[in-house]
Design an enzyme around this catalytic site. Structure first.
Site, PDB file in Angstrom:
ATOM      1  N   GLU A 132       0.830  -1.213   0.000  1.00 49.39           N
ATOM      2  CA  GLU A 132       0.000   0.000   0.000  1.00 49.39           C
ATOM      3  C   GLU A 132       0.863   1.262   0.000  1.00 49.39           C
ATOM      4  O   GLU A 132       0.535   2.257  -0.666  1.00 49.39           O
ATOM      5  CB  GLU A 132      -0.941  -0.007   1.201  1.00 49.39           C
ATOM      6  CG  GLU A 132      -1.914  -1.177   1.238  1.00 49.39           C
ATOM      7  CD  GLU A 132      -2.716  -1.330  -0.051  1.00 49.39           C
ATOM      8  OE1 GLU A 132      -2.919  -0.325  -0.765  1.00 49.39           O
ATOM      9  OE2 GLU A 132      -3.127  -2.469  -0.356  1.00 49.39           O
ATOM     10  N   HIS A 135       1.967   1.977  -3.433  1.00 47.07           N
ATOM     11  CA  HIS A 135       0.965   2.701  -4.220  1.00 47.07           C
ATOM     12  C   HIS A 135       1.097   4.209  -4.007  1.00 47.07           C
ATOM     13  O   HIS A 135       0.990   4.996  -4.948  1.00 47.07           O
ATOM     14  CB  HIS A 135      -0.444   2.257  -3.811  1.00 47.07           C
ATOM     15  CG  HIS A 135      -0.927   1.027  -4.507  1.00 47.07           C
ATOM     16  ND1 HIS A 135      -0.881   0.868  -5.879  1.00 47.07           N
ATOM     17  CD2 HIS A 135      -1.487  -0.117  -4.030  1.00 47.07           C
ATOM     18  CE1 HIS A 135      -1.381  -0.305  -6.209  1.00 47.07           C
ATOM     19  NE2 HIS A 135      -1.758  -0.925  -5.102  1.00 47.07           N
ATOM     20  N   GLU A 208      -0.892  -2.698 -10.049  1.00 47.87           N
ATOM     21  CA  GLU A 208      -0.820  -3.714  -8.996  1.00 47.87           C
ATOM     22  C   GLU A 208       0.491  -4.492  -9.085  1.00 47.87           C
ATOM     23  O   GLU A 208       1.139  -4.753  -8.068  1.00 47.87           O
ATOM     24  CB  GLU A 208      -2.011  -4.670  -9.091  1.00 47.87           C
ATOM     25  CG  GLU A 208      -3.336  -4.073  -8.633  1.00 47.87           C
ATOM     26  CD  GLU A 208      -3.302  -3.610  -7.189  1.00 47.87           C
ATOM     27  OE1 GLU A 208      -2.761  -4.324  -6.320  1.00 47.87           O
ATOM     28  OE2 GLU A 208      -3.817  -2.506  -6.921  1.00 47.87           O
TER      29      GLU A 208
END
Length: 289
Positions: A132, A135, A208
């Site tokens: 995360e 990201h 991803e």
């Protein structure tokens, strides 16, 4: 590098499709208007996406006193990633999952469900949080927001085109209103939204893969993330989350995995492929054990 280049090409294709739709609907003027609208919508998607996401998911911010281990892991990984420590949120659901949001690294947010802290050990949780934070570091929230807004705008233009044909014919220059113009409009109405959706999903999948690779480097243990992905995928297939399908792409594993989705329209790459890439990465670095 490959996934970054792929994302750039896909976003360029999505923008080009949007401009072409605008030109078909309103000639050269329509193309310019479509481009300006894309810029305005991207600005609002960039500025307000985190607020919308947090409100829709019902995630609440937790203090270091409420979740000390979670904050410690996030602080450690953020330092290793070289970004400011994101704010930490928790979703009140037993289905294990996680997501990140925030328009830039300075405004980053990581959120996990209550369930994820119950089924993952510390190493696996670090792998998920590193994904995360990757990201946020890679500005994927901005890229995904842009892709979603442009794809939505293309669908809106196609809808406008269908109504214009129904009630008033084509707009734009007279020379564009011949047979070829109508053929273009019909193709736009039926194919443009589908093409936009396919491109948007491809953008999501490429980011991803990139977040997996970046996250594995941040936590320095690809296998921790690989094991976490395997657990999360199994749980989400058994107990899917009740979320808006439009929100599915922001989670680390598809929260709607209980349904049947064609690979082409999936927001996430196959878990088996993601795990295989992480295992190969671990082998290259001598960390497969």
């Amino acid at each position: 590098m490959y996934n970054t280049l792929k994302t750039f090409i896909l976003l360029a294709a999505l923008t080009a499709l949007f401009v072409i739709c605008g030109q078909l609907l309103g000639g050269k003027t329509g193309a310019v208007i479509a481009l300006v609208l894309a810029g305005v919508m991207n600005f609002f998607a960039y500025w307000y996406s985190d607020k919308f996401v947090l409100k829709m998911t019902g995630a609440r911010e937790v203090s270091p006193a409420e979740a000390p281990e979670l904050h410690n892991i996030v602080a450690k990984l953020a330092a290793q990633a070289g970004i400011p420590k994101p704010r930490v949120f928790i979703m009140d659901t037993d289905t294990p999952n996680a997501f990140a949001t925030g328009r830039n690294p300075e405004k980053g947010v990581v959120a996990v469900t209550r369930g994820i802290m119950q089924i993952l050990n510390r190493d696996e949780l670090e792998g998920v949080l590193a994904h995360e934070i990757a990201h946020i570091k890679n500005r994927d929230i901005l890229i995904s927001s842009i892709a979603a807004v442009i794809a939505g705008a293309i669908a809106y233009l196609a809808d406008m085109a269908s109504w214009s044909l129904l009630f008033g014919g084509l707009y734009g220059d007279d020379e564009d209103n011949g047979v070829l113009g109508y053929v273009g409009i019909f193709l736009m109405i039926f194919l443009a939204p589908l093409a936009a959706m396919i491109i948007q999903m491809a953008v999501s999948r490429s980011r991803e893969y990139l977040a997996d690779a970046t996250g594995a480097k941040i936590c320095r243990c690809p296998m921790s993330l690989a094991r976490a992905l395997e657990k999360l995928d199994a749980w989400n297939r058994q107990v899917p989350m009740q979320v808006n399908p439009a929100q599915a792409q922001m989670f680390i594993v598809n929260p709607l995995a209980g349904g049947s989705f064609y690979k082409l329209f999936s927001t996430h790459p196959p878990i088996e492929d993601r795990i295989a890439k992480l295992v190969e990465m671990a082998r290259r670095e001598g960390l497969a054990a």
